[in-house]
Design a protein around this motif. Structure first.
Motif, PDB file in Angstrom:
ATOM      1  N   TRP A  67       0.996  -1.157   0.170  1.00  0.00           N
ATOM      2  CA  TRP A  67       0.062   0.105  -0.191  1.00  0.00           C
ATOM      3  C   TRP A  67       0.849   1.186  -0.183  1.00  0.00           C
ATOM      4  O   TRP A  67       0.696   2.295  -0.902  1.00  0.00           O
ATOM      5  N   ASN A  71       1.144   4.184  -2.984  1.00  0.00           N
ATOM      6  CA  ASN A  71       0.548   5.617  -2.527  1.00  0.00           C
ATOM      7  C   ASN A  71       1.626   6.475  -2.460  1.00  0.00           C
ATOM      8  O   ASN A  71       1.092   7.711  -2.369  1.00  0.00           O
ATOM      9  N   GLN A 105      -8.772  -1.298   2.585  1.00  0.00           N
ATOM     10  CA  GLN A 105      -8.196  -0.551   1.517  1.00  0.00           C
ATOM     11  C   GLN A 105      -8.624  -1.002   0.173  1.00  0.00           C
ATOM     12  O   GLN A 105      -8.300  -0.204  -0.617  1.00  0.00           O
ATOM     13  N   GLN A 108     -10.804   1.072  -2.423  1.00  0.00           N
ATOM     14  CA  GLN A 108     -10.406   2.375  -3.375  1.00  0.00           C
ATOM     15  C   GLN A 108     -10.902   2.241  -4.667  1.00  0.00           C
ATOM     16  O   GLN A 108     -10.822   1.164  -5.424  1.00  0.00           O
ATOM     17  N   LYS A 109     -11.437   3.272  -5.374  1.00  0.00           N
ATOM     18  CA  LYS A 109     -12.093   2.906  -6.702  1.00  0.00           C
ATOM     19  C   LYS A 109     -11.012   3.729  -7.848  1.00  0.00           C
ATOM     20  O   LYS A 109     -11.543   4.161  -9.068  1.00  0.00           O
ATOM     21  N   ASP A 110      -9.835   4.093  -7.492  1.00  0.00           N
ATOM     22  CA  ASP A 110      -8.900   4.480  -8.359  1.00  0.00           C
ATOM     23  C   ASP A 110      -8.120   3.662  -9.192  1.00  0.00           C
ATOM     24  O   ASP A 110      -6.774   4.038  -9.505  1.00  0.00           O
ATOM     25  N   LYS A 111      -8.476   2.441  -9.585  1.00  0.00           N
ATOM     26  CA  LYS A 111      -7.861   1.459 -10.318  1.00  0.00           C
ATOM     27  C   LYS A 111      -8.455   0.911 -11.213  1.00  0.00           C
ATOM     28  O   LYS A 111      -9.882   0.756 -11.379  1.00  0.00           O
TER      29      LYS A 111
END
Length: 175
Positions: A67, A71, A105, A108-111
């Motif tokens: 992670w 990030n 974790q 997250q929807k940024d993938k």
């Protein structure tokens, strides 16, 4: 899934799937082709230091290391050679449970995911554990991605075809 189904503000393109399905090959080659950074699989570094030995709590440490790597990079696009989804599935397969932190974790929807199908030959590696049930594991990955409700594409074929397909998908994502 069509290009219009993708949310184009995503920043992480994740290679995922069972062991020995070409994730690292794709991550390295796609990152070089598109000149974007790629994040290696933290578990590999961790497990090499541990001589392949680990326990349930080590998976949380591995997840947190992955992670942080994901990030810490602040670019518009980054390729990830795996993410916490793999650690969740690995934990459930090996120990029958998964730490709540890992599950949280994953929201997250940024993938967008490139799910690698196990239609290439298994390559032995001291850190790999599942040579015989990769198709079953592939089904678990696909079910998890559907449950997470994230965009994903399935990557199939041998090296050059797999890479060509990956290039076309990544091109559509970053444009």
């Amino acid at each position: 899934m069509t290009n219009s189904d993708i949310c184009f503000n995503m920043t992480k393109i994740v290679l995922t799937g069972p062991e020995s399905t070409g994730k690292t090959f794709l991550a390295e080659n796609l990152a070089a082709y598109f000149d974007i950074p790629w994040i290696p699989e933290y578990a590999r570094t961790f497990l090499q230091k541990q001589e392949g030995k680990y326990n349930y709590d080590d998976l949380l440490e591995i997840a947190k290391g992955q992670w942080v790597l994901e990030n810490d990079i602040k670019t518009e696009w980054v390729l990830c050679d795996t993410d916490l989804l793999t650690i969740k599935i690995w934990s459930l397969e090996k120990f029958g449970e998964c730490h709540e932190w890992i599950k949280r974790q994953l929201i997250q929807k940024d993938k967008v995911y490139l799910l690698c199908y196990p239609d290439i030959e298994w390559e032995s590696d001291p850190l790999r554990e599942n040579p015989n049930d990769r198709k079953r594991l592939f089904g678990i990955y696909e079910n998890e991605l559907q449950e997470l409700d994230v965009p994903y594409y399935i990557i199939t074929g041998r090296d050059s075809w797999r890479l060509s397909k990956g290039k076309a998908i990544v091109q559509a994502i970053i444009n």
